[in-house]
Motif scaffolding. Sequence first.
Motif, PDB file in Angstrom:
ATOM      1  N   THR A 145      40.042  46.724  71.884  1.00 21.87           N
ATOM      2  CA  THR A 145      41.446  47.138  71.979  1.00 21.87           C
ATOM      3  C   THR A 145      41.978  47.261  73.397  1.00 21.87           C
ATOM      4  O   THR A 145      43.190  47.185  73.610  1.00 21.87           O
ATOM      5  CB  THR A 145      41.648  48.506  71.298  1.00 21.87           C
ATOM      6  N   LEU A 147      41.822  50.035  74.857  1.00 20.01           N
ATOM      7  CA  LEU A 147      42.242  51.433  74.913  1.00 20.01           C
ATOM      8  C   LEU A 147      41.098  52.325  75.365  1.00 20.01           C
ATOM      9  O   LEU A 147      39.929  52.007  75.162  1.00 20.01           O
ATOM     10  CB  LEU A 147      42.733  51.903  73.536  1.00 20.01           C
ATOM     11  N   ILE A 149      39.091  55.673  74.703  1.00 22.28           N
ATOM     12  CA  ILE A 149      38.863  56.559  73.558  1.00 22.28           C
ATOM     13  C   ILE A 149      38.025  57.747  74.014  1.00 22.28           C
ATOM     14  O   ILE A 149      36.898  57.578  74.487  1.00 22.28           O
ATOM     15  CB  ILE A 149      38.137  55.816  72.418  1.00 22.28           C
ATOM     16  N   LYS A 153      42.002  61.667  68.178  1.00 19.15           N
ATOM     17  CA  LYS A 153      43.342  61.078  68.176  1.00 19.15           C
ATOM     18  C   LYS A 153      43.315  59.651  68.726  1.00 19.15           C
ATOM     19  O   LYS A 153      43.924  58.735  68.156  1.00 19.15           O
ATOM     20  CB  LYS A 153      44.297  61.945  69.003  1.00 19.15           C
ATOM     21  N   SER A 154      42.577  59.443  69.804  1.00 20.00           N
ATOM     22  CA  SER A 154      42.496  58.092  70.386  1.00 20.00           C
ATOM     23  C   SER A 154      41.624  57.171  69.524  1.00 20.00           C
ATOM     24  O   SER A 154      41.825  55.958  69.514  1.00 20.00           O
ATOM     25  CB  SER A 154      41.993  58.149  71.829  1.00 20.00           C
ATOM     26  N   ALA A 156      41.766  57.201  66.259  1.00 16.73           N
ATOM     27  CA  ALA A 156      42.725  56.768  65.240  1.00 16.73           C
ATOM     28  C   ALA A 156      43.647  55.683  65.799  1.00 16.73           C
ATOM     29  O   ALA A 156      43.948  54.694  65.117  1.00 16.73           O
ATOM     30  CB  ALA A 156      43.535  57.960  64.748  1.00 16.73           C
ATOM     31  N   ALA A 157      44.092  55.851  67.035  1.00 17.58           N
ATOM     32  CA  ALA A 157      44.965  54.847  67.654  1.00 17.58           C
ATOM     33  C   ALA A 157      44.238  53.512  67.798  1.00 17.58           C
ATOM     34  O   ALA A 157      44.821  52.442  67.568  1.00 17.58           O
ATOM     35  CB  ALA A 157      45.440  55.353  69.015  1.00 17.58           C
ATOM     36  N   ALA A 158      42.963  53.562  68.162  1.00 19.85           N
ATOM     37  CA  ALA A 158      42.187  52.337  68.307  1.00 19.85           C
ATOM     38  C   ALA A 158      41.984  51.651  66.959  1.00 19.85           C
ATOM     39  O   ALA A 158      42.060  50.422  66.855  1.00 19.85           O
ATOM     40  CB  ALA A 158      40.842  52.651  68.945  1.00 19.85           C
ATOM     41  N   GLU A 160      43.964  51.732  64.398  1.00 18.61           N
ATOM     42  CA  GLU A 160      45.227  51.086  64.046  1.00 18.61           C
ATOM     43  C   GLU A 160      45.405  49.794  64.838  1.00 18.61           C
ATOM     44  O   GLU A 160      45.875  48.783  64.292  1.00 18.61           O
ATOM     45  CB  GLU A 160      46.387  52.036  64.330  1.00 18.61           C
ATOM     46  N   ALA A 161      45.036  49.820  66.110  1.00 23.78           N
ATOM     47  CA  ALA A 161      45.190  48.633  66.955  1.00 23.78           C
ATOM     48  C   ALA A 161      44.290  47.497  66.473  1.00 23.78           C
ATOM     49  O   ALA A 161      44.706  46.335  66.445  1.00 23.78           O
ATOM     50  CB  ALA A 161      44.879  48.982  68.410  1.00 23.78           C
ATOM     51  N   TYR A 191      43.243  57.066  56.393  1.00 24.78           N
ATOM     52  CA  TYR A 191      42.219  57.609  57.284  1.00 24.78           C
ATOM     53  C   TYR A 191      41.239  58.462  56.476  1.00 24.78           C
ATOM     54  O   TYR A 191      41.663  59.345  55.725  1.00 24.78           O
ATOM     55  CB  TYR A 191      42.838  58.504  58.365  1.00 24.78           C
TER      56      TYR A 191
END
Length: 263
Positions: A145, A147, A149, A153-154, A156-158, A160-161, A191
Amino acid sequence: MKKLLTIAGSDCSGGAGIQADLKTFAAFGHYGMSAITALTAQNTTGVYGVVPTPPDFVRQQIDLIYDDIAPDAVKIGMVASAVLIETIAAALAKHSVKNLVIDPVMVSTSGSRLLDEDAVSALRHLLLPMATVITPNIPEAEALTGLRINDKKSMAAAAEAIAASIPTAILIKGGHLTDTADDLLFHKGQYDWFESKRIDTSNTHGTGCTLSSAIACGLAEKKSLYQSIADAKFYLNGALRAGLNLGKGSGPLDHFFTHPSRH
């Protein structure tokens, strides 16, 4: 008895790779087969040499397995080059692979990147979309990604990416978190967290191989993905808690901790 295939590298010291996969299949009571993608010279202190298997020979291994004992589930681990990824993807598409678990081994335990950009692109576009579930750890999710981590929270963002470009279930393993070892399953916008306390041990060689192979066992048994992961986590925690202590570095797990001889 279910039949499972691991497509991965060989660990001569027995803690990771196809050796860990075959032990896991056996621990679940299933028949294991292997298509070896590389020979490695390694032990608990590190990897000291790698000899890749010619792609045509990997293809021959896969074809002959499917022609004779078709697997109920497949796990993929170490695949180090773009041409090898292309070869495996073509072979599995030909044989209509089902219940495919991919552990995208992209970053070594010491933090070294194991795949070049061509291989990462082939992995992302050819192989990962074929999977039932992929199981990156945090460094691998970061590599997929771009991103950073460092918390749930990060994670989850990864997830999604990754899901935005790879249409499969994603299990990001939280073993690199500082306070917990929680894993996140993200699939079709949902999730599911698998909470786990960190086990105080340095003997973690082969944990990723073992978890992904245990998930494949559950899928072969026609369990749901959620239940397959839950059972795999339970098994992995038991193998870690057993406290096997072999070697001078990061030692292996006790894959047969439930065997009567252990009690």
